[in-house]
Scaffold this active site. Structure first.
Site, mmCIF file in Angstrom:
data_model
loop_
_atom_site.group_PDB
_atom_site.id
_atom_site.type_symbol
_atom_site.label_atom_id
_atom_site.label_comp_id
_atom_site.label_asym_id
_atom_site.label_seq_id
_atom_site.Cartn_x
_atom_site.Cartn_y
_atom_site.Cartn_z
ATOM 1 N N ARG A 163 5.583 -0.124 0.528
ATOM 2 C CA ARG A 163 4.104 -0.163 0.508
ATOM 3 C C ARG A 163 3.587 -1.000 1.670
ATOM 4 O O ARG A 163 2.579 -0.673 2.293
ATOM 5 C CB ARG A 163 3.615 -0.776 -0.813
ATOM 6 C CG ARG A 163 3.744 0.139 -2.007
ATOM 7 C CD ARG A 163 3.519 -0.620 -3.298
ATOM 8 N NE ARG A 163 2.228 -1.256 -3.366
ATOM 9 C CZ ARG A 163 1.985 -2.431 -3.950
ATOM 10 N NH1 ARG A 163 2.950 -3.116 -4.527
ATOM 11 N NH2 ARG A 163 0.777 -2.930 -3.967
ATOM 12 N N SER A 214 3.276 -3.386 -9.880
ATOM 13 C CA SER A 214 4.139 -4.311 -9.139
ATOM 14 C C SER A 214 4.129 -5.689 -9.791
ATOM 15 O O SER A 214 5.181 -6.270 -10.084
ATOM 16 C CB SER A 214 3.644 -4.385 -7.685
ATOM 17 O OG SER A 214 4.188 -5.499 -7.032
ATOM 18 N N HIS A 268 0.383 -15.442 -11.639
ATOM 19 C CA HIS A 268 0.622 -14.616 -10.447
ATOM 20 C C HIS A 268 -0.707 -14.382 -9.756
ATOM 21 O O HIS A 268 -1.736 -14.225 -10.407
ATOM 22 C CB HIS A 268 1.257 -13.277 -10.839
ATOM 23 C CG HIS A 268 1.971 -12.605 -9.703
ATOM 24 N ND1 HIS A 268 3.294 -12.842 -9.417
ATOM 25 C CD2 HIS A 268 1.541 -11.724 -8.785
ATOM 26 C CE1 HIS A 268 3.651 -12.119 -8.371
ATOM 27 N NE2 HIS A 268 2.601 -11.427 -7.958
ATOM 28 N N LYS A 296 7.226 -7.239 -12.727
ATOM 29 C CA LYS A 296 7.957 -8.498 -12.471
ATOM 30 C C LYS A 296 7.709 -9.495 -13.597
ATOM 31 O O LYS A 296 8.613 -10.163 -14.074
ATOM 32 C CB LYS A 296 7.508 -9.134 -11.144
ATOM 33 C CG LYS A 296 7.975 -8.394 -9.905
ATOM 34 C CD LYS A 296 7.806 -9.227 -8.646
ATOM 35 C CE LYS A 296 6.396 -9.339 -8.127
ATOM 36 N NZ LYS A 296 5.856 -8.183 -7.430
ATOM 37 N N ASP A 332 10.581 -2.578 -7.881
ATOM 38 C CA ASP A 332 9.498 -3.275 -7.168
ATOM 39 C C ASP A 332 9.984 -3.822 -5.837
ATOM 40 O O ASP A 332 9.262 -3.788 -4.842
ATOM 41 C CB ASP A 332 8.900 -4.408 -8.019
ATOM 42 C CG ASP A 332 7.731 -5.069 -7.280
ATOM 43 O OD1 ASP A 332 6.787 -4.340 -6.924
ATOM 44 O OD2 ASP A 332 7.764 -6.276 -7.019
HETATM 45 N N1 URA Z 1 1.540 -9.271 -5.669
HETATM 46 C C1 URA Z 1 2.551 -8.440 -6.076
HETATM 47 O O1 URA Z 1 3.564 -8.900 -6.594
HETATM 48 N N2 URA Z 1 2.400 -7.126 -5.889
HETATM 49 C C2 URA Z 1 1.297 -6.584 -5.335
HETATM 50 O O2 URA Z 1 1.233 -5.377 -5.219
HETATM 51 C C3 URA Z 1 0.256 -7.436 -4.923
HETATM 52 C C4 URA Z 1 0.397 -8.790 -5.095
#
Ligand code: URA
Length: 444
Positions: A168, A183, A82, A187, A161
Site C-alpha cells: 500500500r 490494517s 494505536h 494487528k 498486514d
Molecule cells: N496504521 C496502521 O497500522 N495501518 C494503517 O493503514 C494506517 C496506520
C-alpha cells in the site's frame, strides 16, 4: 476461483464474498498471488469502495493470516493504543513506558513509516541494538517479565498486514478507510487485547484530511473493534501542524525521552498523558480517564516512566544507556539552521504538516520505494509551533540531512510551510472529540 476474475468484479463495483476475499488474502500471504495483481485489487477497491461487511471480513482474514496472542486470565489488563498515522507522532514511545509502569500489559504491534507518516518501528530501530522482530515465545516471556513489548507484524503475527502495508505504501493505496481499519484492527486483535484506545488524526498531516472523513474513520474503527468484542475508544485529534517539534526517527526518540522527563513539547506530553489515562481506566486501574491521567502524570514526575523505557529497550537488546543519556548515541550529521528573513515579524498561524513530512522523507527519514533503508538520523526539528510570536531572523527549524543541495531546497520548503500574520492567534486545540460505542462526546 482466479485472481483476475475477482479483480474485475471489484473493478466493476461489485461486492466480494468472504471466499473471494479469502482467496486473495491467503494467496497473497503465501506468495501465490503476485504484487502486480494485489496492487490492482488495492486500487480497484480504493476507487470502487468496500462495504462495512467486506471491511469486517477483510479484518478477520488479515487477523487469521497468523497467530493470535492469548493472555488468559491476565487479558483484562491487556490494553493498547494505536494512531491512524501522523507527522512527528512519537506518542507510542512515551505512552507505552508510562502505562506499562502503571501495571497495564501492552503487547504493542506497530508499523513502519507509511505514506508521508512516520512509523514507531522505524523510530525504535534508531535505538542501537534494539530488536522489534521478536518470536512468539519471546513476546510471551517479555510480557510476563516486564508487561510491555514493542514489536512489528511478523511472519507469525498478521503476516498479511506486513505484506499489504508495504505494498500500500508504494501504490498510493493508504488513505482508504477499509484498508486502514483492517490494517490497524487485525494487528490489535492479534494482540489478544480487551481494550483499545485509538488516536484518529484529522488534518493535513493525516491520511484523512477532511474532518467528516476522519469522523467516518473513527466510527468504522470503533464499530469493527466492538464487533470483535474489544472495547474501543477513539480520540479525534488535530494533525494540521506536526505533533511536537521533531520529525525523523532518532530525533523523535530524543523528543520522547524529553517528554518522559516532563520536558520538551507540552502538547505532545499532554496528548500522551490523555491517551494513557484512557488506557489505565480501560484496564480497570482507575475509575475514569481523568483519574487515569493523574496516575500517568505521577509516573512521569516520579521518573518511573523513563526508567521503564530503559527497561523495555534493554529487554529487546537495545542500549539502555542512550535512554538515560541520549548524547551517547553516535551522531554523524550536524544540523543546519533555517532562519526567518530579516524583515519578518508577527505570529505563526499555520505550519503545513504534510509539506514538512515530505521534506523530512526526502532527507531520508521515510521510504520512497519498498526496499529503501530509512536514515535514522535524518529529519527536522521545528523551533516554533502555531500561535508563537516571531521576530526577524529567528531560527525556525534545524535540518538533519546529508546532501547539501537537498538541505538548501529543504530550507526553502520549510519556510514555505510556515504561514505568518501580524495579529496573534489562539493555539489550536489538539483533542477535538471522543468516540465510544455510545457515540461522540465533544471535548471542546
Ligand atoms: N496504521 C496502521 O497500522 N495501518 C494503517 O493503514 C494506517 C496506520
Amino acid at each position: 476461483m482466479d485472481a483476475l476474475a475477482i479483480i474485475k468484479k471489484k473493478r466493476d463495483g461489485q461486492r466480494l464474498s468472504r471466499s473471494e476475499l479469502s482467496f486473495l488474502i491467503e494467496g497473497y500471504t503465501t506468495k501465490r498471488i503476485p504484487d502486480y495483481q494485489m496492487s490492482a485489487f488495492l486500487m480497484a477497491s480504493q476507487l470502487r469502495g468496500m462495504s462495512p461487511e467486506e471491511t469486517i471480513v477483510l479484518t478477520e482474514l488479515m487477523l487469521k493470516s497468523g497467530r493470535v496472542l492469548d493472555f488468559g486470565a491476565e487479558s483484562l489488563r491487556v490494553i493498547d493504543k494505536h494512531s491512524t498515522g501522523g507527522v512527528g507522532d512519537s506518542v507510542s514511545m512515551i505512552l507505552a513506558p508510562i502505562v506499562g509502569s502503571c501495571g497495564v500489559r501492552i503487547p504493542m504491534i506497530s508499523g513502519r513509516a507509511l505514506g508521508h507518516t512516520g512509523g514507531t518501528l522505524d523510530k525504535l530501530e534508531a535505538i542501537p541494538g534494539l530488536r522489534t522482530n521478536l518470536s512468539i515465545s519471546e513476546i510471551y516471556q517479555q510480557i510476563q517479565d516486564l508487561g510491555v513489548v514493542m514489536i512489528g507484524a511478523t511472519q507469525e503475527i498478521t503476516p498479511a498486514d506486513r505484506l499489504l502495508y508495504a505494498l500500500r505504501d508504494v501504490t498510493a493505496s493508504v488513505d482508504f478507510i477499509p484498508f486502514i481499519t483492517a490494517s490497524i484492527l487485525s494487528k490489535k486483535l492479534a494482540e489478544g487485547l480487551s481494550g483499545l484506545v485509538l488516536d484518529v488524526k484529522s488534518g493535513r498531516g493525516a491520511f484523512m484530511t477532511d474532518s467528516d472523513q476522519s469522523r467516518k474513520l473513527a466510527e468504522t474503527l470503533v464499530m469493527v473493534g466492538e464487533y470483535f468484542g474489544m472495547t474501543t475508544i477513539a480520540l479525534l485529534t488535530n494533525m494540521d501542524q506536526p505533533l511536537g517539534r521533531a520529525i525523523g526517527n532518532w530525533l523523535e526518540v530524543e523528543e520522547s525521552i524529553e517528554c518522559l522527563k516532563g520536558q520538551g513539547s507540552q502538547e505532545l506530553l499532554e496528548l500522551s498523558l490523555t491517551l494513557s489515562g484512557e488506557m489505565i481506566a480501560l484496564a480497570g486501574l482507575a475509575d475514569d480517564p481523568s483519574e487515569g491521567m493523574q496516575i500517568a502524570r505521577d509516573a512521569v514526575s516520579s521518573g518511573r516512566a523513563l526508567d521503564f523505557f530503559a527497561k523495555i529497550v534493554s529487554a529487546q537488546g537495545g542500549d539502555p544507556k542512550v535512554i538515560t543519556n541520549p548524547t551517547l548515541r553516535m551522531r554523524s550529521i550536524e544540523p543546519v539552521t533555517v532562519n526567518l528573513p530579516l524583515d519578518i515579524h508577527g505570529f505563526v498561524t499555520d505550519i503545513d504538516a504534510y509539506q514538512i513530512a515530505e521534506v523530512a522523507n526526502n532527507l531520508g527519514a521515510g521510504r520512497l520505494v519498498i526496499d529503501d533503508e530509512v536514515d535514522h538520523e535524518a529529519g527536522i526539528v521545528l523551533h516554533l509551533s502555531v500561535g508563537d510570536r516571531v521576530t526577524p531572523g529567528l531560527p525556525i527549524a534545524s535540518i538533519f540531512g546529508r546532501n547539501a543541495d537537498l538541505i538548501d531546497a529543504s530550507s526553502q520548503k520549510i519556510l514555505d510551510a510556515f504561514q505568518l500574520s501580524e495579529s496573534p492567534i489562539k493555539k489550536p486545540d489538539l483533542i477535538i472529540d471522543r468516540l465510544t460505542s455510545k457515540g461522540w462526546t465533544s471535548e471542546s
